[in-house]
Design a protein around this motif. Sequence first.
Motif, PDB file in Angstrom:
ATOM      1  N   MET A   1      39.198  -1.897  69.325  1.00 10.97           N
ATOM      2  CA  MET A   1      39.882  -3.186  69.377  1.00 10.97           C
ATOM      3  C   MET A   1      41.302  -2.962  69.895  1.00 10.97           C
ATOM      4  O   MET A   1      42.110  -2.290  69.259  1.00 10.97           O
ATOM      5  CB  MET A   1      39.933  -3.799  67.979  1.00 10.97           C
ATOM      6  N   SER A   2      41.621  -3.472  71.063  1.00 12.50           N
ATOM      7  CA  SER A   2      42.954  -3.277  71.629  1.00 12.50           C
ATOM      8  C   SER A   2      43.915  -4.314  71.088  1.00 12.50           C
ATOM      9  O   SER A   2      43.526  -5.364  70.579  1.00 12.50           O
ATOM     10  CB  SER A   2      42.889  -3.370  73.156  1.00 12.50           C
TER      11      SER A   2
ATOM     12  N   ASP B   1      43.577  -7.834  72.309  1.00 11.78           N
ATOM     13  CA  ASP B   1      42.454  -8.634  71.821  1.00 11.78           C
ATOM     14  C   ASP B   1      42.668  -9.150  70.403  1.00 11.78           C
ATOM     15  O   ASP B   1      41.833  -9.872  69.872  1.00 11.78           O
ATOM     16  CB  ASP B   1      41.167  -7.791  71.832  1.00 11.78           C
ATOM     17  N   THR B   2      43.773  -8.770  69.792  1.00  5.43           N
ATOM     18  CA  THR B   2      43.973  -9.016  68.376  1.00  5.43           C
ATOM     19  C   THR B   2      45.044 -10.073  68.133  1.00  5.43           C
ATOM     20  O   THR B   2      46.025 -10.145  68.866  1.00  5.43           O
ATOM     21  CB  THR B   2      44.393  -7.696  67.679  1.00  5.43           C
TER      22      THR B   2
ATOM     23  N   THR C   1      44.654 -11.296  60.584  1.00  2.81           N
ATOM     24  CA  THR C   1      44.585 -10.829  61.970  1.00  2.81           C
ATOM     25  C   THR C   1      43.302 -10.070  62.279  1.00  2.81           C
ATOM     26  O   THR C   1      42.926  -9.941  63.439  1.00  2.81           O
ATOM     27  CB  THR C   1      45.790  -9.927  62.289  1.00  2.81           C
ATOM     28  N   VAL C   2      42.615  -9.559  61.248  1.00  2.00           N
ATOM     29  CA  VAL C   2      41.386  -8.796  61.503  1.00  2.00           C
ATOM     30  C   VAL C   2      40.157  -9.693  61.550  1.00  2.00           C
ATOM     31  O   VAL C   2      39.075  -9.251  61.954  1.00  2.00           O
ATOM     32  CB  VAL C   2      41.178  -7.689  60.445  1.00  2.00           C
TER      33      VAL C   2
ATOM     34  N   PHE D   1      39.811 -12.704  63.216  1.00  2.84           N
ATOM     35  CA  PHE D   1      39.634 -13.437  64.472  1.00  2.84           C
ATOM     36  C   PHE D   1      40.260 -12.641  65.614  1.00  2.84           C
ATOM     37  O   PHE D   1      41.220 -11.899  65.415  1.00  2.84           O
ATOM     38  CB  PHE D   1      40.319 -14.816  64.397  1.00  2.84           C
ATOM     39  N   ASP D   2      39.703 -12.829  66.835  1.00  4.09           N
ATOM     40  CA  ASP D   2      40.333 -12.190  67.981  1.00  4.09           C
ATOM     41  C   ASP D   2      41.468 -13.065  68.496  1.00  4.09           C
ATOM     42  O   ASP D   2      41.805 -14.091  67.897  1.00  4.09           O
ATOM     43  CB  ASP D   2      39.309 -11.860  69.072  1.00  4.09           C
ATOM     44  N   ARG D   3      42.064 -12.675  69.631  1.00  2.00           N
ATOM     45  CA  ARG D   3      43.260 -13.376  70.129  1.00  2.00           C
ATOM     46  C   ARG D   3      42.976 -14.836  70.479  1.00  2.00           C
ATOM     47  O   ARG D   3      43.875 -15.659  70.517  1.00  2.00           O
ATOM     48  CB  ARG D   3      43.811 -12.639  71.360  1.00  2.00           C
TER      49      ARG D   3
ATOM     50  N   ARG E   1      38.260 -16.393  68.015  1.00  2.00           N
ATOM     51  CA  ARG E   1      36.812 -16.276  67.873  1.00  2.00           C
ATOM     52  C   ARG E   1      36.533 -15.421  66.642  1.00  2.00           C
ATOM     53  O   ARG E   1      37.087 -14.320  66.516  1.00  2.00           O
ATOM     54  CB  ARG E   1      36.198 -15.647  69.127  1.00  2.00           C
TER      55      ARG E   1
ATOM     56  N   ARG F   1      35.103 -12.797  63.993  1.00  2.46           N
ATOM     57  CA  ARG F   1      34.629 -11.450  64.290  1.00  2.46           C
ATOM     58  C   ARG F   1      33.377 -11.044  63.519  1.00  2.46           C
ATOM     59  O   ARG F   1      32.841  -9.963  63.752  1.00  2.46           O
ATOM     60  CB  ARG F   1      35.750 -10.435  64.004  1.00  2.46           C
TER      61      ARG F   1
ATOM     62  N   ASP G   1      52.522  -9.280  72.967  1.00 10.06           N
ATOM     63  CA  ASP G   1      51.752  -8.349  72.149  1.00 10.06           C
ATOM     64  C   ASP G   1      52.694  -7.357  71.469  1.00 10.06           C
ATOM     65  O   ASP G   1      53.917  -7.406  71.641  1.00 10.06           O
ATOM     66  CB  ASP G   1      50.669  -7.626  72.961  1.00 10.06           C
TER      67      ASP G   1
END
Length: 269
Positions: free
Chosen positions: A1-2, A5-6, A42-43, A45-47, A50, A52, A122
């Motif tokens: 996970m970059s 994307d977070t 933050t863990v 949903f993605d940026r 969406r 997870r 970011d």
Amino acid sequence: MSAADTLLPLRDVTRHLRVLGQHYSGFQTVRVDKIVGSVDRTVDFDRFFRPRNRQLRERLAALRVAFAGREMPAISVYEAGGVYFVIDGHHRVALARQQGSEFIDAEVTSIRTSNRLSPGVDFKDLIHTEQHRIFQERTGLQSVLPDARIEFSRPSGYGELLQVVQAHAYELSANRDTLVSMPDATADWYATSFLPAVEVIHSQGLARRFDYKTDGDLYLWVNRKLNELRTRNSEATWTDAVEAASRDDVPRNHRAATLRERRTPLPTN
């Protein structure tokens, strides 16, 4: 996970940027695309908000049914630097995103930060901005030379340059047999080292050959070369150092890697 994307954690913003104040802003309509982070989820949903995992997706599906044809309650957010971080209402943001909504109602608490943020911000932007600020503060560059602009592709450059300027201050104080203030030493370094080096870097074509690097990047490279040369020849010049740098074997993928990682300090408020 970059990191890209977070969801951005609010704690990263308040840790790396200066917080100048906070106030309650009340109920507002905010742009969904400016909601970029979260206080504590933050863990999940993605940026793009969406979910997870399956449980979160099921919760979102149930919410879609529950609010079909109905207005959703306002979410609760912090606003910092022009973007928003969700306190409560992550699934409602996810549903708004999924439905293509442009706006959402929110109860807003505003945090005034030293820098403005954009939806694409970011963690690396925050680190870069923090290191730039630390360099400016410790050298006094902004106070003595407000128009001077020294930036690096990567944040590590600021720490390395700070050591160069501190060494210059030490040598200057020793040569003058008196303590030279850091701002005065910085102004002297800028005039007697940075500007002459950059002039040679440009006149000898190094900046044109490595046009994806900043003047700060190139200065550090050439300064390292000059120090190496002067261990053997105390009369070595900036021209000699630029010529030595030009002979370095630079990896073919260096341009792409530098441009991919390159950041600039966030604009100040």
